[in-house]
Write an enzyme that holds these catalytic residues in place. Structure first.
Site, PDB file in Angstrom:
ATOM      1  N   GLY A 213      -4.332 -13.960  -0.277  1.00 11.16           N
ATOM      2  CA  GLY A 213      -2.971 -13.334   0.488  1.00 11.16           C
ATOM      3  C   GLY A 213      -2.136 -12.910  -0.728  1.00 11.16           C
ATOM      4  N   ASN A 214      -0.850 -12.493  -0.150  1.00 11.36           N
ATOM      5  CA  ASN A 214       0.111 -12.065  -1.231  1.00 11.36           C
ATOM      6  C   ASN A 214       1.651 -12.402  -0.649  1.00 11.36           C
ATOM      7  OD1 ASN A 214       1.315  -9.678   0.062  1.00 11.36           O
ATOM      8  ND2 ASN A 214      -0.654  -8.977   0.046  1.00 11.36           N
ATOM      9  N   ARG A 215       2.680 -12.270  -1.228  1.00  7.82           N
ATOM     10  CA  ARG A 215       4.059 -12.861  -0.831  1.00  7.82           C
ATOM     11  C   ARG A 215       4.840 -11.931  -0.029  1.00  7.82           C
ATOM     12  NH1 ARG A 215       6.892 -14.614  -5.877  1.00  7.82           N
ATOM     13  NH2 ARG A 215       8.366 -15.412  -4.048  1.00  7.82           N
ATOM     14  N   SER A 216       4.101 -10.861   0.374  1.00 10.21           N
ATOM     15  CA  SER A 216       5.191  -9.830   1.160  1.00 10.21           C
ATOM     16  C   SER A 216       5.364 -10.535   2.623  1.00 10.21           C
ATOM     17  CB  SER A 216       4.256  -8.554   1.252  1.00 10.21           C
ATOM     18  OG  SER A 216       4.893  -7.601   2.403  1.00 10.21           O
ATOM     19  N   ALA A 280       1.843  -4.609   1.757  1.00  6.73           N
ATOM     20  CA  ALA A 280       1.369  -4.923   0.602  1.00  6.73           C
ATOM     21  C   ALA A 280      -0.342  -5.441   0.785  1.00  6.73           C
ATOM     22  CB  ALA A 280       1.763  -6.268  -0.194  1.00  6.73           C
TER      23      ALA A 280
END
Ligand SMILES: Cc1cc2nc3c(=O)[nH]c(=O)nc-3n(C[C@H](O)[C@H](O)[C@H](O)COP(=O)(O)O)c2cc1C
Length: 408
Positions: A213-216, A280
């Site tokens: 995943g990502n931090r958006s 993102a």
């Protein structure tokens, strides 16, 4: 802030079962420094009494034009208002407002107000979908009113469907935005437009319990969606993994992965005037999804995860526009050589605008604030100083507006 400096809000309440939810809206408005005058209809008082409105607002409450006649309330209240919000708005009130009837204090106020007006309708699905109601809504929007789309969910009794009053916090957000744009703007420069916004961060599953995943956080995308709705647009928000409540008056499509996001966005843009890709989206996903949880090995080794490329949705949207003249906006979060990388990305992706922001401690991911430069394909550069994500959202729509194809 002294009372004289407080923005004056008229909270009209008409006779729907959701009238009790207007108490929460009233509380939010007063606590955030607004001077609120509640104007209920007679029917509304069947649901919530005058004492509640008066005590919560700190102002007198009346429903009709024959009280305190020397103050000419049927004219003065509307004239003095900076914003009128009617929540809930009944089908009856929509009809009266659309036809200019003036048989009580609220309908008189609607005719004398020269400030922005926000209606938050709530009713059974059949009433909402009836052609008479839909024509009344269209009339009010054409005249510049903001009519928030009702939410879908549980209605009075056991019914569910479209017609529910949106969350009071969301109606409050719409009011705040409409007020911030001032009485002149009337907040509807995107009326008649359909815009698509993506928000959040995709998750690419590895096995049933893990993902890449990502931090958006999705906050910037939500700010864009709310701002567009407040400016009168029909908004489709494709969100991935944000956990944020659906904004009022916005059609929300919930997705998880990059491929799901692509499918939802491509479907939504078919009749859209503009698309803003604030999500993102993962560039890569695991080549193989393990049906069972990947176990630790006894030999102490770790598995190797092979990745494959996800489709480049922004480039695809720009290269293959669903409609001629559709405006395509991308976001780029960069850590170094921000502007040079942004220019290169704008060229490579072929979009009309690219919002370039630097990933930093106080901004971008998860923060309430952002700072950016909006690059345009025609060479324009618009710096947006450090500030709330809402301010950046408004600037993006300000830049999209002149690039939209002529309204049909
Ligand atoms: C229990 C009850 C619930 C109602 N809920 C709604 C509603 O949610 N939306 C609506 O448009 N009308 C609703 N109505 C009908 C309105 O109260 C009715 O149309 C009334 O004339 C509206 O008056 P007003 O627009 O002056 O407030 C409801 C009526 C009752 C008795």
């Amino acid at each position: 802030m002294g009372s004289a400096a407080k923005p004056k809000v008229v909270l009209g309440v008409s006779g729907g079962i959701a009238a009790y939810k207007a108490c929460e809206l009233l509380r939010r408005l007063t606590e955030s420094g607004h001077d609120v005058r509640v104007v209920p209809t007679d029917s509304a008082l069947h649901f919530v009494g005058e004492a509640t409105w008066s005590a919560l607002s700190g102002n007198p409450v009346s429903t009709e034009v024959w009280e305190t006649v020397h103050e000419v309330p049927h004219v003065r209240i509307g004239q003095a208002a900076d914003l009128v919000v009617v929540a809930p708005t009944t089908a009856d009130m929509l009809a009266k407002a659309a036809h200019g009837l003036a048989d009580d204090l609220l309908t008189n106020t609607l005719l004398t107000a020269r400030c922005p007006v926000v209606f938050a309708p709530a009713m059974h699905t059949e009433m909402w979908e009836h052609p008479a109601t839909q024509e009344n809504v269209a009339t009010l929007r054409r005249r510049g009113a903001v009519v928030i789309e009702p939410a879908v969910g549980r209605l009075t009794g056991v019914d569910t469907g479209k017609g529910r009053l949106p969350d009071p916090a969301e109606i409050f957000e719409v009011c705040r935005r409409v007020l911030a744009r001032g009485a002149d703007a009337l907040a509807t420069d995107l009326a008649g437009r359909h815009v698509v916004v993506s928000a959040g961060g995709t998750r690419e599953p590895l096995d049933p319990v893990r993902y890449l995943g990502n931090r958006s956080s999705g906050k910037q995308g939500y700010a864009l969606a709310r701002a567009a709705a407040a400016r009168g647009a029909r908004v489709t928000l494709v969100e991935a993994n944000t956990g944020i409540a659906d904004p009022a008056g916005v059609d929300v499509v919930h997705v998880g992965t990059a491929l799901q996001l692509r499918e939802a966005v491509l479907k939504a843009v078919a009749d859209a005037d503009a698309v803003v890709m604030a999500a993102a989206v993962a560039d890569f996903r695991p080549a193989v999804y393990a049906a069972g949880k990947i176990k630790k090995k006894d030999d102490g080794g770790a598995p190797t995860v092979e990745l494959v490329r996800n489709p480049d949705i922004l480039a695809e949207l720009a290269a293959d526009r669903a409609l001629p003249g559709q405006v395509v906006v991308g976001f780029a979060a960069e850590t170094d050589d921000v502007l040079a990388n942004g220019r290169e990305k704008l060229r490579r992706k072929g979009c009309d605008l690219l919002v370039v922001n630097e990933v930093g401690e106080r901004k971008t991911f998860g923060s309430e604030e952002n700072e950016a430069v909006v690059l345009a394909s025609d060479g324009g550069e618009t710096p947006v100083p450090y500030g709330p994500k809402e301010a950046l959202a408004e600037t993006v729509w300000d830049l999209v507006l002149p690039r939209l194809r002529p309204a049909t």
